[in-house]
Design a protein around this motif. Structure first.
Motif, PDB file in Angstrom:
ATOM      1  N   LYS A 257      40.659  24.928  31.680  1.00  0.00           N
ATOM      2  CA  LYS A 257      41.233  26.262  31.852  1.00  0.00           C
ATOM      3  C   LYS A 257      41.105  26.825  33.261  1.00  0.00           C
ATOM      4  CE  LYS A 257      42.249  26.390  27.474  1.00  0.00           C
ATOM      5  NZ  LYS A 257      43.662  26.216  27.044  1.00  0.00           N
ATOM      6  N   THR A 258      40.064  26.443  33.981  1.00  0.00           N
ATOM      7  CA  THR A 258      39.858  27.024  35.315  1.00  0.00           C
ATOM      8  C   THR A 258      39.707  25.943  36.377  1.00  0.00           C
ATOM      9  OG1 THR A 258      37.487  27.222  34.838  1.00  0.00           O
ATOM     10  CG2 THR A 258      38.848  29.181  34.510  1.00  0.00           C
TER      11      THR A 258
ATOM     12  N   ASP B 226      36.314  33.676  34.651  1.00  0.00           N
ATOM     13  CA  ASP B 226      35.414  33.113  33.640  1.00  0.00           C
ATOM     14  C   ASP B 226      34.189  32.460  34.272  1.00  0.00           C
ATOM     15  OD1 ASP B 226      37.151  33.936  31.632  1.00  0.00           O
ATOM     16  OD2 ASP B 226      38.259  32.040  31.638  1.00  0.00           O
TER      17      ASP B 226
END
Length: 333
Positions: free
Chosen positions: A194-195, A21
């Motif tokens: 999320k990352t 992402d």
């Protein structure tokens, strides 16, 4: 314990092994100090932290120094942290991908393009994996997630045996503050990351990396999960379903690569009995394996251990075992 001589040791390179992402997930690269005519074997090293905490910089520098002195390249890797991503789709996938990156030209390309690394050639057929605690689990997971498994695995007191009721039991000995409910906004904030691959003070006691924006929030979430017996719920929302996808004990097969385990006899966070169960299953499957017990040591001892101590000498047998697997591989025609 004697003081370490390698606390100021720095990686030669830091390079991404994948992008998720738009976020680059990097590894620190330590180059061998031992001159050899052979291409350099590679050891992927994975930090602990209950799958939710830590970063590449917390791996024991004396262990790294020991490995580069053996002539190995060490990859001290970052991986995405739970709970914003589950353990299968985050940390396990990242470790699988960095293994493939090291085996299939990614590492070689980085070394070739770097002034520091261009004189070193990685042996892509001799890539090994080790890790501590949650990192031990992730090292073990390469046995079944990777298309080409590692040459050998070294597990330091890794998480396993997830069907045991032990994993849902609160730990009353932990401070009362860790048992208290967390603000819903803090829980939501941690899940929203999320990352993220750097976060919180490690369970071994090293400080949080200052580049993480909210280390206290993540720290509180992880310690609450540990204290209340909710680590598996946090890293695997399907729990107790589908444990066969993530539990090393349930994935043992005859194709599993050679695996050694190092575990402290006084470990109450992940009892040594869990490692003994894995060792038993590996032996039954015909897998070359050894279990090295470190007398009197609790969980996370590698974080505080220093070169020259009795614990150092005991745990080093695991790395000697990897060296033996390497020598065996050279002998195969």
């Amino acid at each position: 314990m004697t003081s370490s001589n390698n606390k100021d040791m720095r990686p030669a390179l830091r390079a991404p092994y994948k992008t998720v992402d738009g976020v680059e997930i990097p590894t620190d690269i330590y180059l061998p100090t031992k001159v050899s005519q052979r291409d350099a074997p590679v050891l992927i090293m994975i930090h602990g932290g209950a799958f939710m905490l830590g970063h590449a910089g917390i791996n024991n520098r004396d262990q790294i120094a020991d490995c580069v002195e053996r002539g190995w390249i060490v990859l001290s890797i970052e991986h995405r942290l739970c709970p914003g991503v589950n353990v299968l789709e985050g940390p396990m996938e990242d470790v699988k991908d960095v293994l493939g990156w090291a085996q299939n030209g990614g590492l070689a390309e980085v070394l070739k393009e770097s002034e520091n690394g261009k004189s070193v050639r990685a042996d892509e057929g001799r890539v090994m994996v080790m890790g501590t605690s949650s990192g031990g689990h992730l090292a073990l997971s390469t046995a079944w997630t990777s298309s080409t498994p590692p040459l050998a695995i070294l597990d330091f007191y890794g998480a396993k045996s997830f069907s045991s009721p032990f994993w849902t039991q609160p730990i009353p000995e932990m401070p009362a503050a860790f048992h208290a409910p967390l603000p819903a906004s803090d829980v939501a904030a941690v899940h929203a990351e999320k990352t993220v691959f750097i976060g919180g003070t490690s369970l071994e006691g090293q400080p949080a990396d200052p580049t993480h924006p909210n280390p206290q929030q993540r720290q509180a979430f992880a310690m609450h999960a540990i204290a209340t017996g909710k680590v598996l719920n946090s890293i695997w929302p399907r729990y107790p379903a589908d444990l066969q996808l993530i539990d090393p004990v349930l994935k043992v097969s005859s194709s599993w690569p050679p695996t050694a385990i190092v575990h402290g006899t006084a470990d109450q966070t992940i009892p040594i009995a869990m490692s003994k169960e894995l060792e038993k299953r590996l032996r039954e499957a015909g897998v070359k394996t050894s279990l090295f017990e470190v007398q009197g040591e609790p969980h996370t001892f590698a974080g505080k251990m220093t070169k020259g101590s009795a614990t150092w000498d005991s745990q080093r047998r695991g790395f000697d075992w990897l060296e033996e697997r390497l020598e065996e591989s050279y002998a195969v025609k």
